[in-house]
Design a protein around this motif. Sequence first.
Motif, PDB file in Angstrom:
ATOM      1  N   HIS A 171       0.825  -1.205   0.000  1.00  0.00           N
ATOM      2  CA  HIS A 171       0.000   0.000   0.000  1.00  0.00           C
ATOM      3  C   HIS A 171       0.856   1.250   0.000  1.00  0.00           C
ATOM      4  CE1 HIS A 171      -3.200  -2.741   1.492  1.00  0.00           C
ATOM      5  NE2 HIS A 171      -3.901  -1.980   0.679  1.00  0.00           N
ATOM      6  N   LYS A 228     -10.661  -5.478   2.944  1.00  0.00           N
ATOM      7  CA  LYS A 228     -10.206  -6.597   2.115  1.00  0.00           C
ATOM      8  C   LYS A 228     -11.291  -7.644   1.884  1.00  0.00           C
ATOM      9  CE  LYS A 228      -5.347  -6.317   3.340  1.00  0.00           C
ATOM     10  NZ  LYS A 228      -4.231  -6.971   4.012  1.00  0.00           N
ATOM     11  N   GLU A 229     -12.081  -7.923   2.909  1.00  0.00           N
ATOM     12  CA  GLU A 229     -13.090  -8.980   2.794  1.00  0.00           C
ATOM     13  C   GLU A 229     -14.321  -8.545   2.001  1.00  0.00           C
ATOM     14  OE1 GLU A 229     -14.026 -10.918   6.474  1.00  0.00           O
ATOM     15  OE2 GLU A 229     -11.927 -10.912   7.093  1.00  0.00           O
TER      16      GLU A 229
END
Length: 90
Positions: A42, A66-67
Amino acid sequence: QGTPRGGGGGKKGGGGEEAKVLPPSPTGVDWCEVLHPTYDKHYYMHHTGVSQWEKPVKGWVQCKDKESGKVYYVDMESGESSWTPPTVGR
């Protein structure tokens, strides 16, 4: 290691360089966390176009969970996070 776009932004190393003061965003979100596709790391893009590898220490950062893939916001000074964008002056 330089910044993602080779520009300035933030304080570098342990030298005597002063940190560059960047103006706050009129929208309230100062930074966006971006995943670099080549380095799988990142970096952080300021609304002015300045980018850096280091996490900013001040301002709101737009991130992606993220999920779920859902966007959320983090205040780097207080650690507060929110699913809704901050309001100016928050």
